[in-house]
Enzyme design. Structure first.
Site, short mmCIF file in Angstrom:
data_model
loop_
_atom_site.label_atom_id
_atom_site.label_comp_id
_atom_site.label_asym_id
_atom_site.label_seq_id
_atom_site.Cartn_x
_atom_site.Cartn_y
_atom_site.Cartn_z
N PRO A 1 0.81 -1.31 0.18
CA PRO A 1 -0.10 -0.04 0.02
C PRO A 1 0.75 1.20 0.02
CG PRO A 1 0.01 -0.93 2.04
CD PRO A 1 0.74 -1.90 1.21
N PHE A 2 2.02 1.21 0.14
CA PHE A 2 3.12 2.51 0.18
C PHE A 2 4.17 2.11 -0.96
CE2 PHE A 2 0.88 2.43 4.22
CZ PHE A 2 0.31 3.79 4.21
N GLU B 1 4.46 0.19 4.93
CA GLU B 1 4.42 0.94 6.04
C GLU B 1 4.48 2.29 5.99
OE1 GLU B 1 7.19 1.31 10.36
OE2 GLU B 1 7.64 -0.20 8.88
N LYS C 1 6.05 -3.84 13.48
CA LYS C 1 7.10 -4.98 14.31
C LYS C 1 6.39 -6.17 14.41
CE LYS C 1 10.92 -2.91 14.76
NZ LYS C 1 12.20 -3.11 14.08
#
Length: 438
Positions: free
Chosen positions: A222-223, A240, A256
């Site tokens: 998504p990024f 992220e 994480k």
């Protein structure tokens, strides 16, 4: 559209890959060409950026490289951490080279000449000089023959690098270094540290655009981003978010916790999600970075406004399940957007805790400059809202120098198994290796 934009010396394409995650905003943004730009090195880079944006209400695209850590988290040489006595073998400190061969500056932002917003059912074109209809016509002429490789993009398969990829650490050196870092943790120097290693090829020759498409087929996230700055390329498949501003609300979503997917075995795949969610080791790492992000947001947000919206959320991506938490805070009215980044950079998920001490250990033990890796790339809207990713799961390439690299890392705690951390690094690189082998 991207084939057309890649002809510009500067372009930035941000792609959400149709993920409908919490706090989703724009699907695709493309910025091409530069009307004005600012480039700065660590020292007073944020002041230069703030001055550059004074009085203007334009879109901005660009990046913050990890090197800005020297400005935001300067390491006091008087508190250099002594090397543990048993770290005199392969795990001994090996300071990173000073120069980044990829060549991205510490900070770079530009006001685009042309801005294109692509959604599921529409395309919006903004331009300062060119005719909008002419731009759309030019894009239409950039049609490329279909690829024999299955996927949503009609592009040729990527050319593999014309050289083998080599690690900066051998397997044994990596294991010994993790053990040395755990000695620092045992002594109380830090609680957790994100330790990264580089794999590189030189000389290497690839077609950046087709390689990015191959990376997106192998690992749509998504990024994701395709970013070109002259001869320096970032081909990014990041899952992220670093930091997003909406009005006076800041949102950070650190990752994480990683567990492999089992796409051909749904029952095993669901069990893997549950195993990650219940993992005491991953929960420990995640809550440590959540506390770090809460502390960072508290530096700039209103007292009492920082809150954890979601803890230990499990999200699934093509190669891995990830544990993601969401933290929000409220900015004082009138806060300049650059101050929010200055107060929180670099992101806790790529450093560790306490941040100032682990930044020194990273510089001491890693063998490659991070450059734009573990930095942030994104956009700033005219109203001051912004969204930046964490630059991970990325191929870095300097076309002029013929230098190709990727870096991977993991969070090291006292309870980490060095071999498991090494295998986690290889797991995170699977999408990259698939893209380079096509």
């Amino acid at each position: 559209m991207l084939s057309w934009a890649s002809r510009f010396n500067i372009c930035c394409f941000l792609d959400n890959h149709t993920y409908q995650l919490p706090s989703h905003s724009l699907e695709c943004l493309l910025a091409a060409g530069a009307i004005r730009s600012v480039q700065a090195s660590a020292g007073n880079a944020f002041d230069q950026l703030k001055e550059f944006t004074a009085g203007q209400r334009d879109w901005l695209f660009g990046h913050f490289a990890y090197g800005l850590t020297k400005e935001t988290e300067p390491f006091d040489p008087l508190t250099v951490l002594r090397q543990p006595r048993n770290a005199d073998g392969p795990g001994a400190p090996h300071p990173a080279a000073a120069a980044d061969p990829i060549g991205f500056p510490d900070l770079f932002f530009f006001i685009p000449e042309i801005l294109i917003e692509l959604s599921v059912d529409s395309i919006r074109i903004g331009s300062c000089q060119s005719d909008h209809a002419a731009i759309l016509e030019q894009i239409g002429h950039m049609a490329i023959a279909p690829s024999p490789v299955s996927g949503p993009w009609p592009v040729p398969a990527a050319s593999p690098p014309q050289a083998a990829l080599f690690p900066r650490f051998t397997r044994d050196e990596y294991l010994a270094t993790v053990t040395a870092l755990q000695q620092h943790i045992l002594r109380g120097d830090c609680y957790e540290i994100n330790f990264c290693q580089e794999f590189f090829a030189h000389p290497a020759h690839i077609d950046p655009l087709s390689t990015w498409f191959s990376l997106s087929r192998a690992s749509p996230n998504p990024f994701a981003a395709f970013y070109k700055l002259e001869d320096s390329y970032l081909l990014c498949a990041s899952p992220e978010r670093y930091l997003k501003r909406t009005g006076d609300t800041l949102l950070s979503q650190p990752i994480k916790g990683t567990f492999p997917r089992f796409q051909g075995n749904p029952a095993r795949d669901r069990a893997g999600r549950d195993e990650l969610y219940n993992s005491s080791k991953d929960r420990s790492e995640n809550v440590m970075v959540v506390d770090l992000v809460r502390n960072d947001l508290s530096k700039i947000c209103l007292p009492g406004s920082v809150r954890v919206e979601e803890l230990y959320g499990i999200y699934s991506f093509p190669q891995v399940h990830q544990m993601i938490s969401s933290i929000k805070g409220e900015l004082p009215p009138g806060t300049h957007w650059t101050e929010a980044v200055r107060a929180t950079f670099p992101m806790g998920s790529m450093t560790g805790a306490p941040k100032k001490r682990v930044v020194g250990l990273i510089d001491q033990y890693e063998r490659s400059p991070r450059g734009i890796f573990s930095g942030a790339l994104g956009y700033v809207a005219p109203d001051g809202n912004f969204d930046f990713n964490v630059v991970i799961r990325s191929i870095l390439y300097n076309r002029k120098e013929g230098y190709l690299a990727y870096q991977v890392g993991s969070g090291i705690t006292f309870y980490s198994d060095p071999l498991a951390e090494y295998e986690e690094c290889l797991l995170k690189a699977e999408g990259i290796l698939k893209a380079l082998k096509k």
